[in-house]
Scaffold this active site. Structure first.
Site, mmCIF file in Angstrom:
data_model
loop_
_atom_site.group_PDB
_atom_site.id
_atom_site.type_symbol
_atom_site.label_atom_id
_atom_site.label_comp_id
_atom_site.label_asym_id
_atom_site.label_seq_id
_atom_site.Cartn_x
_atom_site.Cartn_y
_atom_site.Cartn_z
ATOM 1 N N GLU A 53 0.835 -1.202 0.000
ATOM 2 C CA GLU A 53 0.000 0.000 0.000
ATOM 3 C C GLU A 53 0.871 1.254 0.000
ATOM 4 O OE1 GLU A 53 -0.076 -2.619 1.939
ATOM 5 O OE2 GLU A 53 -2.010 -2.966 2.888
ATOM 6 N N LEU A 208 22.446 -26.779 -7.009
ATOM 7 C CA LEU A 208 21.205 -26.353 -6.352
ATOM 8 C C LEU A 208 21.246 -24.907 -5.878
ATOM 9 C CD1 LEU A 208 20.283 -29.581 -4.306
ATOM 10 C CD2 LEU A 208 19.481 -28.916 -6.574
HETATM 11 C C1 AOF Z 1 0.127 -5.344 4.303
HETATM 12 N N1 AOF Z 1 0.816 -5.082 3.167
HETATM 13 O O1 AOF Z 1 2.492 -5.461 1.770
HETATM 14 C C2 AOF Z 1 2.336 -6.822 3.673
HETATM 15 C C3 AOF Z 1 1.579 -7.122 4.833
HETATM 16 O O2 AOF Z 1 6.945 -6.557 10.034
HETATM 17 P P1 AOF Z 1 6.076 -5.891 9.024
HETATM 18 O O3 AOF Z 1 5.732 -4.477 9.371
HETATM 19 O O4 AOF Z 1 6.635 -5.983 7.605
HETATM 20 O O5 AOF Z 1 4.676 -6.663 9.020
HETATM 21 C C4 AOF Z 1 4.586 -7.972 8.542
HETATM 22 C C5 AOF Z 1 3.148 -8.433 8.618
HETATM 23 O O6 AOF Z 1 2.313 -7.535 7.884
HETATM 24 C C6 AOF Z 1 2.938 -9.790 7.990
HETATM 25 O O7 AOF Z 1 3.044 -10.828 8.934
HETATM 26 C C7 AOF Z 1 1.506 -9.685 7.453
HETATM 27 O O8 AOF Z 1 0.556 -9.904 8.472
HETATM 28 C C8 AOF Z 1 1.449 -8.227 7.026
HETATM 29 N N2 AOF Z 1 1.944 -8.109 5.661
HETATM 30 N N3 AOF Z 1 0.492 -6.372 5.092
HETATM 31 O O9 AOF Z 1 -0.821 -4.656 4.618
HETATM 32 C C9 AOF Z 1 1.902 -5.777 2.812
HETATM 33 N N4 AOF Z 1 3.451 -7.518 3.344
HETATM 34 ZN ZN ZN Z 2 1.010 -3.082 5.912
#
Ligand code: AOF
Ligand code: ZN
Length: 338
Positions: A53, A208
């Site tokens: 986002e 690999l």
């Molecule tokens: C979203 N958009 O692009 C992603 C999400 O440690 P952080 O801040 O990167 O948070 C990781 C968590 O956020 C991950 O476990 C999942 O629940 C969410 N990922 N959420 O809104 C994103 N990659």
């Molecule tokens: Zn997020």
């Protein structure tokens, strides 16, 4: 652009992050203006870095976002993790609506992202259209890890038309063509580790590693070797020359489920099993496989080693059913007579 088109584009964006986001999900985002026009796209590029986002928002002004529709493959995160909360960031903007593909099963999010948006007067809706299965696949390893706290297991099999992976003498190199070999390197990058049995190492002496321009990634390899043979002849094996010592894990544990538990604790969340026949058969007959990447070359090998040879079913009712979500083509083939 309609919702399905936007969601499909967001899914395509999500996949761009494939080699680098684990253990996070692959996430893509598309932003449409108040008239439905495409304003921007973004995806989660790398673990620890900006979420999809935020990537999609960064090129847009406050004014452009008035009445905008944000389409994202996964519910915007509610929490402050390695990066700030996406739901909180969106809540401060003059957008009209957020449509998210899936509820984020992460207990830190799980519906709370949508709540934050609604509390800010933004419509927040879970997508319910035809792309639902595709959306699950976009981040299937993450969903599996979150739901079951288990390693996601994928098999990569390169077979002949008649289901063989090698001749009886073990010869197997280059069953499939250039294109599928390239695809294999992309696949390797998508998973946290490759897993093979010791016979594959002893017979093929493979590297690999990931040899794909544009993907700079050191991967991990798990070798199953009950006998401890591999370590005795380390110096002769490419695998130990190509990879850093910490990236090669040799396990002598005979029980696959225990191996999977052990590597989960080491932080490996997904594996690509690359052979050989015994290993494929064991994973399948124990019901441990979540995805099968099957490459079929238009060749017939006849007597040889099949990838399911060691699966032994007592009755036809025990057959192992596989869901094809992609189109699976059967047809007639012209066989050249020489
Ligand atoms: C979203 N958009 O692009 C992603 C999400 O440690 P952080 O801040 O990167 O948070 C990781 C968590 O956020 C991950 O476990 C999942 O629940 C969410 N990922 N959420 O809104 C994103 N990659
Ligand atoms: Zn997020």
């Amino acid at each position: 652009m309609n919702l399905d088109q936007a969601m499909r584009l967001a899914m395509k964006e999500a996949l761009k992050g494939a080699p680098f986001v684990s253990p996070n999900p692959r996430v893509g985002c598309v932003i449409l203006g108040s008239k439905g026009e495409l304003l921007s796209t973004g995806y989660h590029k790398k673990f620890g870095e900006a979420h999809a986002e935020v990537e999609a928002l960064k090129s847009l002004t406050f004014d452009q976002l008035k009445g905008a529709h944000v389409i994202v493959t996964l519910e915007p995160c509610a929490h402050e993790g390695k990066t700030p909360s996406c739901a909180q960031a969106l809540a401060r903007l003059p957008i009209k609506k957020v449509t998210f593909g899936l509820v984020d099963p992460n207990p830190l999010v799980a519906g709370q992202g949508a709540q934050i948006l609604r509390a800010a007067g933004i419509e927040a809706e879970e997508y319910q259209g035809d792309l639902k299965v595709g959306l699950e696949e976009t981040c299937e390893e993450f969903l599996w890890n979150q739901r079951y706290q288990k390693v996601f297991v994928a098999l990569k099999v390169a077979q002949s038309l008649d289901g063989k992976i090698a001749l009886a003498n073990g010869e197997s190199k280059w069953i499939t063509g250039h294109e599928s070999r390239q695809k294999v390197h992309e696949l390797r990058a998508q998973y946290d580790a490759i897993l093979v049995g010791k016979n594959t190492i002893l017979i093929d002496n493979p590297s690999l590693n990931i040899r794909q321009p544009g993907i700079q990634k050191e991967n991990k390899v798990v070798i199953l070797d009950r006998s401890g043979e591999i370590l005795k002849i380390k110096d002769q094996l490419k695998i130990f020359q190509v990879h850093k010592p910490e990236n090669v894990i040799v396990s002598s544990c005979p029980d696959l489920e225990t191996v999977l538990k052990e590597i989960y604790h080491l932080g490996i969340r997904s594996i690509l099993v690359e052979g050989g026949g015994q290993i494929y058969s064991s994973f399948i007959s124990q019901g441990l496989v979540q995805r099968l990447h099957l490459f079929t070359a238009p060749i017939i090998l006849g007597q040889g080693i099949g990838w399911t040879d060691k699966i032994n079913l007592p009755h036809i009712k025990n057959k192992i059913q596989v869901d094809f979500t992609d189109s699976y083509v059967t047809g007639t083939l012209s066989v050249t007579k020489r």
